[in-house]
Write a protein that holds these residues in place. Structure first.
Motif, PDB file in Angstrom:
ATOM      1  N   ARG A 122      90.794 -11.562 -41.308  1.00 40.13           N
ATOM      2  CA  ARG A 122      90.013 -12.298 -40.309  1.00 40.13           C
ATOM      3  C   ARG A 122      90.381 -13.785 -40.318  1.00 40.13           C
ATOM      4  NH1 ARG A 122      85.137  -9.631 -38.409  1.00 40.13           N
ATOM      5  NH2 ARG A 122      85.102  -7.491 -39.165  1.00 40.13           N
ATOM      6  N   VAL A 123      90.582 -14.333 -41.512  1.00 38.51           N
ATOM      7  CA  VAL A 123      90.999 -15.737 -41.628  1.00 38.51           C
ATOM      8  C   VAL A 123      92.340 -15.947 -40.927  1.00 38.51           C
ATOM      9  CG1 VAL A 123      91.855 -17.475 -43.257  1.00 38.51           C
ATOM     10  CG2 VAL A 123      89.698 -16.285 -43.715  1.00 38.51           C
ATOM     11  N   MET A 124      93.297 -15.062 -41.195  1.00 36.15           N
ATOM     12  CA  MET A 124      94.617 -15.212 -40.591  1.00 36.15           C
ATOM     13  C   MET A 124      94.557 -15.078 -39.074  1.00 36.15           C
ATOM     14  SD  MET A 124      96.494 -15.892 -43.157  1.00 36.15           S
ATOM     15  CE  MET A 124      98.221 -15.470 -43.248  1.00 36.15           C
ATOM     16  N   ALA A 125      93.698 -14.174 -38.581  1.00 33.13           N
ATOM     17  CA  ALA A 125      93.559 -14.006 -37.131  1.00 33.13           C
ATOM     18  C   ALA A 125      93.026 -15.283 -36.494  1.00 33.13           C
ATOM     19  CB  ALA A 125      92.627 -12.830 -36.832  1.00 33.13           C
ATOM     20  N   ILE A 126      92.043 -15.909 -37.138  1.00 33.01           N
ATOM     21  CA  ILE A 126      91.487 -17.152 -36.608  1.00 33.01           C
ATOM     22  C   ILE A 126      92.529 -18.264 -36.653  1.00 33.01           C
ATOM     23  CG2 ILE A 126      89.757 -18.954 -36.962  1.00 33.01           C
ATOM     24  CD1 ILE A 126      87.911 -16.754 -38.092  1.00 33.01           C
ATOM     25  N   LEU A 127      93.268 -18.377 -37.766  1.00 30.55           N
ATOM     26  CA  LEU A 127      94.278 -19.420 -37.895  1.00 30.55           C
ATOM     27  C   LEU A 127      95.413 -19.223 -36.895  1.00 30.55           C
ATOM     28  CD1 LEU A 127      94.492 -19.865 -41.775  1.00 30.55           C
ATOM     29  CD2 LEU A 127      93.397 -21.385 -40.113  1.00 30.55           C
ATOM     30  N   ARG A 128      95.765 -17.966 -36.630  1.00 29.59           N
ATOM     31  CA  ARG A 128      96.803 -17.720 -35.616  1.00 29.59           C
ATOM     32  C   ARG A 128      96.348 -18.216 -34.256  1.00 29.59           C
ATOM     33  NH1 ARG A 128      97.693 -12.837 -38.434  1.00 29.59           N
ATOM     34  NH2 ARG A 128      96.311 -11.700 -37.027  1.00 29.59           N
ATOM     35  N   ARG A 129      95.077 -17.990 -33.935  1.00 29.16           N
ATOM     36  CA  ARG A 129      94.568 -18.477 -32.642  1.00 29.16           C
ATOM     37  C   ARG A 129      94.577 -19.991 -32.610  1.00 29.16           C
ATOM     38  NH1 ARG A 129      90.373 -14.905 -33.544  1.00 29.16           N
ATOM     39  NH2 ARG A 129      88.774 -16.531 -33.426  1.00 29.16           N
ATOM     40  N   THR A 130      94.311 -20.622 -33.748  1.00 32.33           N
ATOM     41  CA  THR A 130      94.272 -22.082 -33.798  1.00 32.33           C
ATOM     42  C   THR A 130      95.639 -22.681 -33.546  1.00 32.33           C
ATOM     43  OG1 THR A 130      92.527 -21.921 -35.460  1.00 32.33           O
ATOM     44  CG2 THR A 130      93.582 -24.058 -35.188  1.00 32.33           C
ATOM     45  N   SER A 131      96.666 -22.057 -34.126  1.00 31.81           N
ATOM     46  CA  SER A 131      98.004 -22.645 -34.061  1.00 31.81           C
ATOM     47  C   SER A 131      98.889 -22.031 -32.998  1.00 31.81           C
ATOM     48  CB  SER A 131      98.700 -22.498 -35.426  1.00 31.81           C
ATOM     49  OG  SER A 131      98.811 -21.132 -35.782  1.00 31.81           O
ATOM     50  N   ALA A 132      98.396 -20.959 -32.361  1.00 32.63           N
ATOM     51  CA  ALA A 132      99.243 -20.249 -31.395  1.00 32.63           C
ATOM     52  C   ALA A 132      99.561 -21.110 -30.184  1.00 32.63           C
ATOM     53  CB  ALA A 132      98.557 -18.966 -30.930  1.00 32.63           C
ATOM     54  N   LEU A 148      87.168 -26.810 -13.475  1.00 32.93           N
ATOM     55  CA  LEU A 148      87.522 -26.531 -14.866  1.00 32.93           C
ATOM     56  C   LEU A 148      89.018 -26.753 -15.084  1.00 32.93           C
ATOM     57  CD1 LEU A 148      86.876 -25.260 -17.713  1.00 32.93           C
ATOM     58  CD2 LEU A 148      87.527 -23.059 -16.680  1.00 32.93           C
ATOM     59  N   ARG A 149      89.343 -27.433 -16.188  1.00 30.92           N
ATOM     60  CA  ARG A 149      90.749 -27.598 -16.577  1.00 30.92           C
ATOM     61  C   ARG A 149      90.871 -27.370 -18.068  1.00 30.92           C
ATOM     62  NH1 ARG A 149      94.149 -31.917 -18.157  1.00 30.92           N
ATOM     63  NH2 ARG A 149      92.508 -33.461 -17.799  1.00 30.92           N
ATOM     64  N   LEU A 150      91.853 -26.548 -18.451  1.00 31.76           N
ATOM     65  CA  LEU A 150      92.114 -26.282 -19.861  1.00 31.76           C
ATOM     66  C   LEU A 150      93.463 -26.884 -20.229  1.00 31.76           C
ATOM     67  CD1 LEU A 150      90.977 -22.554 -20.220  1.00 31.76           C
ATOM     68  CD2 LEU A 150      89.652 -24.643 -20.607  1.00 31.76           C
ATOM     69  N   ASP A 151      93.445 -27.823 -21.149  1.00 32.08           N
ATOM     70  CA  ASP A 151      94.658 -28.421 -21.695  1.00 32.08           C
ATOM     71  C   ASP A 151      95.132 -27.495 -22.816  1.00 32.08           C
ATOM     72  OD1 ASP A 151      96.591 -29.855 -23.022  1.00 32.08           O
ATOM     73  OD2 ASP A 151      95.307 -31.552 -23.529  1.00 32.08           O
ATOM     74  N   LEU A 152      96.120 -26.651 -22.523  1.00 31.23           N
ATOM     75  CA  LEU A 152      96.532 -25.604 -23.455  1.00 31.23           C
ATOM     76  C   LEU A 152      97.205 -26.166 -24.702  1.00 31.23           C
ATOM     77  CD1 LEU A 152      97.890 -23.004 -20.890  1.00 31.23           C
ATOM     78  CD2 LEU A 152      95.608 -23.144 -21.899  1.00 31.23           C
ATOM     79  N   ASP A 153      98.022 -27.196 -24.536  1.00 26.83           N
ATOM     80  CA  ASP A 153      98.696 -27.782 -25.701  1.00 26.83           C
ATOM     81  C   ASP A 153      97.717 -28.529 -26.596  1.00 26.83           C
ATOM     82  OD1 ASP A 153     101.202 -26.824 -25.025  1.00 26.83           O
ATOM     83  OD2 ASP A 153     101.682 -28.567 -23.792  1.00 26.83           O
ATOM     84  N   GLY A 154      96.747 -29.185 -25.983  1.00 24.42           N
ATOM     85  CA  GLY A 154      95.785 -29.968 -26.758  1.00 24.42           C
ATOM     86  C   GLY A 154      94.524 -29.211 -27.140  1.00 24.42           C
ATOM     87  N   TRP A 155      94.420 -27.938 -26.695  1.00 20.53           N
ATOM     88  CA  TRP A 155      93.225 -27.123 -26.968  1.00 20.53           C
ATOM     89  C   TRP A 155      91.964 -27.869 -26.546  1.00 20.53           C
ATOM     90  CZ3 TRP A 155      92.635 -22.155 -29.232  1.00 20.53           C
ATOM     91  CH2 TRP A 155      93.852 -21.503 -29.509  1.00 20.53           C
ATOM     92  N   ARG A 156      91.987 -28.408 -25.312  1.00 24.16           N
ATOM     93  CA  ARG A 156      90.828 -29.145 -24.794  1.00 24.16           C
ATOM     94  C   ARG A 156      90.336 -28.494 -23.516  1.00 24.16           C
ATOM     95  NH1 ARG A 156      91.264 -34.837 -23.368  1.00 24.16           N
ATOM     96  NH2 ARG A 156      93.127 -34.167 -22.249  1.00 24.16           N
TER      97      ARG A 156
END
Length: 242
Positions: A122-132, A148-156
């Protein structure tokens, strides 16, 4: 076991030394750096000092319980907190506790007794989403729909010019819905896209994340972020502010 491809630091906060030792060993074996704390106050302090990439929090602890630590980490401007992913541990297999933890901003929840391999997965799955990185089909561009706007590179996530602070899981769900705004996603489909097929998580957990997203955007004037299709699932709303 698949090793973590780049250094990641996990803070383990639990008053049981045996559980801390078990988790630290399993996480380090997976290639993760670890720091540990025996109570909530110490955990909160270490989070501020080290800025971990993920926090594993026991709910029942002396001095300050995990729910309060989560509240403080999620508080605006909290050092080492903000949007840091949080995984709850609890000996109470109670849906109320589980849902409360998610509503406070946790990304996942594991009930004791647990398998260390499950926690690491579960930890690895969350970290993959964080860094993907965003999928190639998105070509690095922002996703926009209505206001709505999602900044994909900045995760904003932005509503007009205002940024909305989201957890990793909340952002991932919103990104999925925004990638195909006409598509209705079942809860199972959302779980599969976020964690992979067969991942053990309840439908109510997804409902709690959706509720959090609606609440955060409603607070700045967006009442039409996500549509519910009864008996089917969710899709992105019109995002016009109506």
């Amino acid at each position: 076991m698949i090793l973590c491809p780049m250094p990641r630091t996990v803070l383990v906060v639990d008053d049981d030394p045996h559980i801390r030792q078990l988790l630290v060993f399993a996480l380090q074996k997976a290639g993760l750096d670890t720091i540990e704390a025996a109570d909530g106050e110490a955990g909160l302090e270490l989070a501020g000092v080290h800025g971990p990439n993920l926090v594993i929090l026991d709910i029942n602890m002396p001095r300050m319980d995990g729910l309060e630590v989560c509240r403080r980490l999620r508080a605006a401007g909290a050092p080492g907190g903000g949007d840091v992913p949080i995984l709850f541990l609890s000996s109470r297999d109670d849906e109320i506790d589980r849902v409360l933890g998610i509503e406070l901003g946790a990304d996942d929840y594991v009930v004791k007794p647990f398998s260390p391999r499950e926690v690491v997965a579960r930890v690895m799955a969350i970290l993959r989403r964080t860094s993907a990185r965003p999928p190639a089909i998105e070509d690095g561009r922002d996703l926009e729909h209505g206001r709505l706007r999602l900044d994909l590179d900045g995760w904003r996530a932005l509503w007009g010019d205002a940024e909305v602070t989201l957890t990793v899981t909340e952002f991932s769900i919103l990104r999925l819905l925004a990638s195909m705004p006409a598509k209705v996603f079942s809860r199972d489909a959302i779980i599969d896209r976020l964690h992979g097929p067969g991942f053990a998580i309840t439908d109510r957990t997804i409902d709690s994340h959706i509720r959090n997203l609606r609440h955060k955007f409603a607070a700045i004037g967006c009442a039409d972020l996500i549509d519910t299709r009864p008996g089917i699932g969710y899709r992105l709303g019109t995002c016009t502010g109506g």
